[in-house]
Design a protein around this motif. Structure first.
Motif, PDB file in Angstrom:
ATOM      1  N   ALA A  60     -31.031  36.504 -96.122  1.00 33.76           N
ATOM      2  CA  ALA A  60     -29.644  36.068 -95.967  1.00 33.76           C
ATOM      3  C   ALA A  60     -28.757  37.143 -95.354  1.00 33.76           C
ATOM      4  O   ALA A  60     -27.616  36.855 -94.979  1.00 33.76           O
ATOM      5  N   SER A  61     -29.266  38.366 -95.239  1.00 31.77           N
ATOM      6  CA  SER A  61     -28.484  39.450 -94.631  1.00 31.77           C
ATOM      7  C   SER A  61     -28.603  39.465 -93.114  1.00 31.77           C
ATOM      8  O   SER A  61     -27.978  40.295 -92.452  1.00 31.77           O
ATOM      9  N   ALA A  62     -29.379  38.556 -92.537  1.00 29.30           N
ATOM     10  CA  ALA A  62     -29.639  38.559 -91.097  1.00 29.30           C
ATOM     11  C   ALA A  62     -28.357  38.333 -90.299  1.00 29.30           C
ATOM     12  O   ALA A  62     -27.443  37.627 -90.742  1.00 29.30           O
ATOM     13  N   PRO A  63     -28.296  38.899 -89.090  1.00 29.11           N
ATOM     14  CA  PRO A  63     -27.171  38.578 -88.207  1.00 29.11           C
ATOM     15  C   PRO A  63     -27.294  37.149 -87.707  1.00 29.11           C
ATOM     16  O   PRO A  63     -28.393  36.589 -87.644  1.00 29.11           O
ATOM     17  N   SER A  64     -26.158  36.556 -87.357  1.00 35.48           N
ATOM     18  CA  SER A  64     -26.178  35.180 -86.860  1.00 35.48           C
ATOM     19  C   SER A  64     -25.024  34.969 -85.896  1.00 35.48           C
ATOM     20  O   SER A  64     -24.027  35.694 -85.915  1.00 35.48           O
ATOM     21  N   GLY A  65     -25.164  33.957 -85.047  1.00 37.36           N
ATOM     22  CA  GLY A  65     -24.138  33.647 -84.066  1.00 37.36           C
ATOM     23  C   GLY A  65     -22.807  33.328 -84.733  1.00 37.36           C
ATOM     24  O   GLY A  65     -22.727  32.414 -85.565  1.00 37.36           O
ATOM     25  N   ALA A  66     -21.769  34.100 -84.376  1.00 38.45           N
ATOM     26  CA  ALA A  66     -20.420  33.936 -84.933  1.00 38.45           C
ATOM     27  C   ALA A  66     -20.414  34.013 -86.463  1.00 38.45           C
ATOM     28  O   ALA A  66     -19.509  33.487 -87.113  1.00 38.45           O
ATOM     29  N   ASN A  67     -21.426  34.666 -87.025  1.00 35.72           N
ATOM     30  CA  ASN A  67     -21.576  34.804 -88.483  1.00 35.72           C
ATOM     31  C   ASN A  67     -21.548  33.454 -89.197  1.00 35.72           C
ATOM     32  O   ASN A  67     -21.087  33.333 -90.326  1.00 35.72           O
ATOM     33  N   GLN A  68     -22.091  32.418 -88.549  1.00 38.72           N
ATOM     34  CA  GLN A  68     -22.109  31.092 -89.164  1.00 38.72           C
ATOM     35  C   GLN A  68     -23.219  30.949 -90.207  1.00 38.72           C
ATOM     36  O   GLN A  68     -23.188  30.014 -91.012  1.00 38.72           O
ATOM     37  N   GLN A  69     -24.214  31.835 -90.148  1.00 45.39           N
ATOM     38  CA  GLN A  69     -25.323  31.821 -91.134  1.00 45.39           C
ATOM     39  C   GLN A  69     -25.903  30.405 -91.266  1.00 45.39           C
ATOM     40  O   GLN A  69     -25.900  29.818 -92.351  1.00 45.39           O
ATOM     41  N   PRO A  70     -26.459  29.873 -90.167  1.00 44.26           N
ATOM     42  CA  PRO A  70     -26.849  28.460 -90.122  1.00 44.26           C
ATOM     43  C   PRO A  70     -28.232  28.197 -90.697  1.00 44.26           C
ATOM     44  O   PRO A  70     -29.100  27.613 -90.040  1.00 44.26           O
ATOM     45  N   TRP A  71     -28.464  28.631 -91.912  1.00 47.52           N
ATOM     46  CA  TRP A  71     -29.787  28.474 -92.522  1.00 47.52           C
ATOM     47  C   TRP A  71     -29.654  28.047 -93.974  1.00 47.52           C
ATOM     48  O   TRP A  71     -28.635  28.233 -94.625  1.00 47.52           O
ATOM     49  N   HIS A  72     -30.722  27.471 -94.466  1.00 45.69           N
ATOM     50  CA  HIS A  72     -30.846  27.195 -95.902  1.00 45.69           C
ATOM     51  C   HIS A  72     -32.315  27.345 -96.262  1.00 45.69           C
ATOM     52  O   HIS A  72     -33.190  26.844 -95.556  1.00 45.69           O
ATOM     53  N   PHE A  73     -32.573  28.045 -97.351  1.00 46.33           N
ATOM     54  CA  PHE A  73     -33.936  28.286 -97.809  1.00 46.33           C
ATOM     55  C   PHE A  73     -34.146  27.554 -99.136  1.00 46.33           C
ATOM     56  O   PHE A  73     -33.385  27.756-100.086  1.00 46.33           O
ATOM     57  N   VAL A  74     -35.155  26.705 -99.194  1.00 39.23           N
ATOM     58  CA  VAL A  74     -35.525  26.063-100.448  1.00 39.23           C
ATOM     59  C   VAL A  74     -36.798  26.732-100.948  1.00 39.23           C
ATOM     60  O   VAL A  74     -37.851  26.654-100.294  1.00 39.23           O
ATOM     61  N   ALA A  75     -36.713  27.413-102.091  1.00 39.95           N
ATOM     62  CA  ALA A  75     -37.864  28.088-102.696  1.00 39.95           C
ATOM     63  C   ALA A  75     -38.467  27.167-103.744  1.00 39.95           C
ATOM     64  O   ALA A  75     -37.777  26.729-104.674  1.00 39.95           O
ATOM     65  N   ILE A  76     -39.742  26.862-103.606  1.00 42.98           N
ATOM     66  CA  ILE A  76     -40.397  25.850-104.434  1.00 42.98           C
ATOM     67  C   ILE A  76     -41.540  26.467-105.220  1.00 42.98           C
ATOM     68  O   ILE A  76     -42.512  26.971-104.656  1.00 42.98           O
ATOM     69  N   GLY A  77     -41.410  26.431-106.531  1.00 40.48           N
ATOM     70  CA  GLY A  77     -42.474  26.887-107.412  1.00 40.48           C
ATOM     71  C   GLY A  77     -42.992  25.783-108.310  1.00 40.48           C
ATOM     72  O   GLY A  77     -43.919  25.999-109.097  1.00 40.48           O
ATOM     73  N   ASP A  78     -42.422  24.590-108.211  1.00 41.19           N
ATOM     74  CA  ASP A  78     -42.799  23.458-109.051  1.00 41.19           C
ATOM     75  C   ASP A  78     -44.105  22.838-108.568  1.00 41.19           C
ATOM     76  O   ASP A  78     -44.193  22.401-107.406  1.00 41.19           O
ATOM     77  N   PRO A  79     -45.134  22.778-109.416  1.00 44.02           N
ATOM     78  CA  PRO A  79     -46.434  22.249-108.983  1.00 44.02           C
ATOM     79  C   PRO A  79     -46.375  20.818-108.455  1.00 44.02           C
ATOM     80  O   PRO A  79     -47.057  20.484-107.475  1.00 44.02           O
ATOM     81  N   ALA A  80     -45.587  19.956-109.077  1.00 43.57           N
ATOM     82  CA  ALA A  80     -45.529  18.564-108.639  1.00 43.57           C
ATOM     83  C   ALA A  80     -44.923  18.459-107.235  1.00 43.57           C
ATOM     84  O   ALA A  80     -45.394  17.682-106.393  1.00 43.57           O
ATOM     85  N   THR A  81     -43.909  19.264-106.968  1.00 39.92           N
ATOM     86  CA  THR A  81     -43.290  19.235-105.636  1.00 39.92           C
ATOM     87  C   THR A  81     -44.239  19.813-104.601  1.00 39.92           C
ATOM     88  O   THR A  81     -44.343  19.293-103.478  1.00 39.92           O
ATOM     89  N   LYS A  82     -44.949  20.868-104.958  1.00 42.36           N
ATOM     90  CA  LYS A  82     -45.927  21.434-104.025  1.00 42.36           C
ATOM     91  C   LYS A  82     -47.029  20.418-103.712  1.00 42.36           C
ATOM     92  O   LYS A  82     -47.487  20.328-102.560  1.00 42.36           O
TER      93      LYS A  82
END
Length: 229
Positions: A60-82
């Motif tokens: 999330a510290s990465a540089p981005s165009g116009a500092n819009q930070q156009p990303w979202h990270f979904v971290a998945i550790g739930d076995p059923a979802t995996k």
């Protein structure tokens, strides 16, 4: 005419290094990252959530165009979802390997030994679905234009991979196509597009990787210096 907000600045939080420190840190980090390999044989050994959170802080510290930070990270550790992700990804991969890819693409993949079977999607302790935000959504629901989205998300993903490797974890970038099922499973809004499914965890005991080689720096970089070299 709309009046532009005046930029505000704060002092740079920068740690100055001596030239020897700079050289040593550059060399040691290059050596560390040279050991990074894409892994397909993962252990189910747990990785603490706090470790993953710190790696996401790096991304999330990465540089981005116009500092819009156009990303979202979904971290998945739930076995059923995996398990849901694996089932959907393998369905797309079967279509890919059964003809969608074409002979040329499959020939390029042959040295890696990949196929439609993706057990690592369930075995590895963590999956990250990385979303690119085509545009933002303002507080009143208005559309907010984002700039340099692919470049920004690519930089953030690279930082995430480096952070995970630095933490002692192995990774795999997986790009099933199409990826729309990831939006449904993760419950993300329509303005976000899934671009990478990143697998992370410890490698399995006895894990092997393809016997391939990276191009030398001389083949991928050139120099333009003041002394004409």
């Amino acid at each position: 005419m709309t009046q532009r907000a005046q930029p505000q600045h704060v002092p740079l939080d920068f740690i100055a290094r001596t030239p020897p420190e700079t050289a040593e840190r550059a060399a040691s980090f290059a050596d560390l990252m040279a050991r990074r390999r894409t892994v397909r044989d993962f252990s189910d050994r747990a990785v603490p959530r706090a470790v993953i959170a710190d790696c996401l802080r790096t991304a999330a510290s990465a540089p981005s165009g116009a500092n819009q930070q156009p990303w979202h990270f979904v971290a998945i550790g739930d076995p059923a979802t995996k398990a849901r992700i694996r089932a959907a990804a393998e369905a797309e991969e079967r279509a890919f390997y059964d003809g969608r890819a074409g002979d040329e693409w499959l020939s390029a993949l042959a040295p890696l030994g990949t196929d439609a079977h993706k057990p690592f999607l369930e075995i590895a302790p963590w999956l990250f679905v990385i979303f690119a935000q085509r545009h933002g959504v303002g507080p009143d629901g208005e559309r907010v234009k984002h700039y340099y989205v692919p470049e920004s998300v690519g930089i953030a993903t690279g930082l995430l991979i480096a952070a995970l490797h630095n933490a002692g974890l192995a990774t795999l970038t997986h790009t099933p196509s199409p990826m729309g099922f990831l939006s449904d499973i993760c419950g993300r809004p329509a303005n976000e597009k899934p671009v990478i499914l990143l697998v992370a965890g410890y490698p399995a005991q006895g894990a092997v990787v393809p016997a391939i080689h990276r191009k030398p720096v001389e083949a991928v970089a050139s120099w333009i210096e003041a002394d004409g070299r």
